[in-house]
Design a protein around this motif. Structure first.
Motif, short mmCIF file in Angstrom:
data_model
loop_
_atom_site.label_atom_id
_atom_site.label_comp_id
_atom_site.label_asym_id
_atom_site.label_seq_id
_atom_site.Cartn_x
_atom_site.Cartn_y
_atom_site.Cartn_z
N LEU A 225 0.70 -1.18 0.08
CA LEU A 225 -0.03 -0.13 -0.01
C LEU A 225 1.01 1.37 0.21
N CYS A 226 1.89 1.27 0.80
CA CYS A 226 2.87 2.41 0.71
C CYS A 226 3.47 2.52 -0.47
N TRP A 227 3.92 1.58 -1.14
CA TRP A 227 4.52 1.61 -2.64
C TRP A 227 3.52 2.08 -3.56
N GLY A 228 2.37 1.48 -3.56
CA GLY A 228 1.30 1.98 -4.31
C GLY A 228 1.03 3.32 -4.16
N HIS A 229 0.85 3.96 -2.83
CA HIS A 229 0.26 5.32 -2.79
C HIS A 229 1.42 6.07 -3.37
N ALA A 230 2.94 5.85 -3.20
CA ALA A 230 3.88 6.73 -3.51
C ALA A 230 4.14 6.75 -5.16
#
Length: 268
Positions: A225-230
């Motif tokens: 999720l953190c990767w996808g948001h960034a």
């Protein structure tokens, strides 16, 4: 004063804090914050005194399921209370204080099991548990923020501006805080897993395998999720769904097997 009396007063303080918010949650002037925070701070202090007595015994540190649940609840309650002093998060307050009251009720009514640890003999375990608890508390806060973001977003889509009062943060601010919490919690969770892998000989032992697998799965979900948001700009529904999924996996990992061992098997 006895632990039971402190617990009862903490329960009462949390109920007052919860009620003071709920009674005026949609009032134009908002709740009586002096009443809310005075009661909440009293509850937090009493809760801490009870925790100290329950966790630290002459035989070692008692990390039973009930004590661990109470500790995590206290961490979340303290964090949300401090955040609320600077950020309008009125929707989260009755949820957090109400849950804290339920935990105090459980402490008063449920039998107290004992699961002793000796952290002074295993510093790696102490570091792992500390990181894991803080990570869990932060990620649970992120999940609560995701509910608030979803509520604000839905009301704005319905053009119901009155429901999004000045006592709630702007949507963009709420989303920024949500993802900051997600990133911080994910990093701490990753560190907790790394410490466990490096310094705990029984990390993959049978008795810990359930917790390890679900914690790793939760970490993968949050890291994705953190990767996808960034990288992809993920937000809204997909972010909220993954946040809830990661929180559910972590909860199963942290409490699932212990609930079966300490509650279900003891009642059969």
């Amino acid at each position: 004063m006895s632990t039971a009396l402190f617990t009862a007063f903490a329960l009462l303080a949390y109920l007052v804090a919860t009620g003071s918010v709920l009674l005026r949650i949609f009032h134009p002037q908002g709740p009586h914050f002096k009443t809310t925070f005075s009661a909440a701070v009293l509850g937090v202090v009493l809760h801490a005194l009870v925790l100290g007595d329950m966790l630290f015994t002459g035989q070692g540190q008692n990390f039973s399921l009930l004590n661990v649940s109470s500790l995590v609840c206290w961490l979340i309650t303290v964090a949300v209370t401090l955040t609320a002093l600077r950020t309008p998060i009125i929707l989260l307050l009755p949820v957090v204080y109400g849950f804290a009251a339920m935990v105090q009720l459980a402490v008063l009514t449920l039998p107290h099991n004992v699961q002793l640890h000796h952290f002074e003999q295993n510093v790696g375990l102490l570091v792992h548990i500390t990181l894991a608890f803080i990570a869990y508390a932060i990620l649970m806060m992120a999940m609560l923020y995701s509910f608030q973001v979803s509520y604000i977003n839905n009301k704005l889509k319905q053009k119901n501006i009155a429901a999004v009062s000045r006592h709630m943060p702007p949507l963009v601010q709420a989303e920024i805080l949500q993802f900051r919490l997600l990133l911080a919690g994910t990093v701490l969770l990753g560190l907790a897993l790394l410490v466990a892998a490096l310094f705990m000989d029984n990390w993959l032992a049978k008795e810990n395998l359930h917790k390890t697998i679900f914690s790793l799965l939760g970490f993968i979900v949050f890291a994705t999720l953190c990767w996808g948001h960034a990288r992809k700009g993920w937000r809204g529904k997909i972010a909220n769904t993954l946040t809830i999924a990661g929180a559910a996996l972590l909860t199963l990992g942290y409490f699932g097997s212990r609930f079966v061992r300490e509650v279900l098997l003891n009642t059969l």
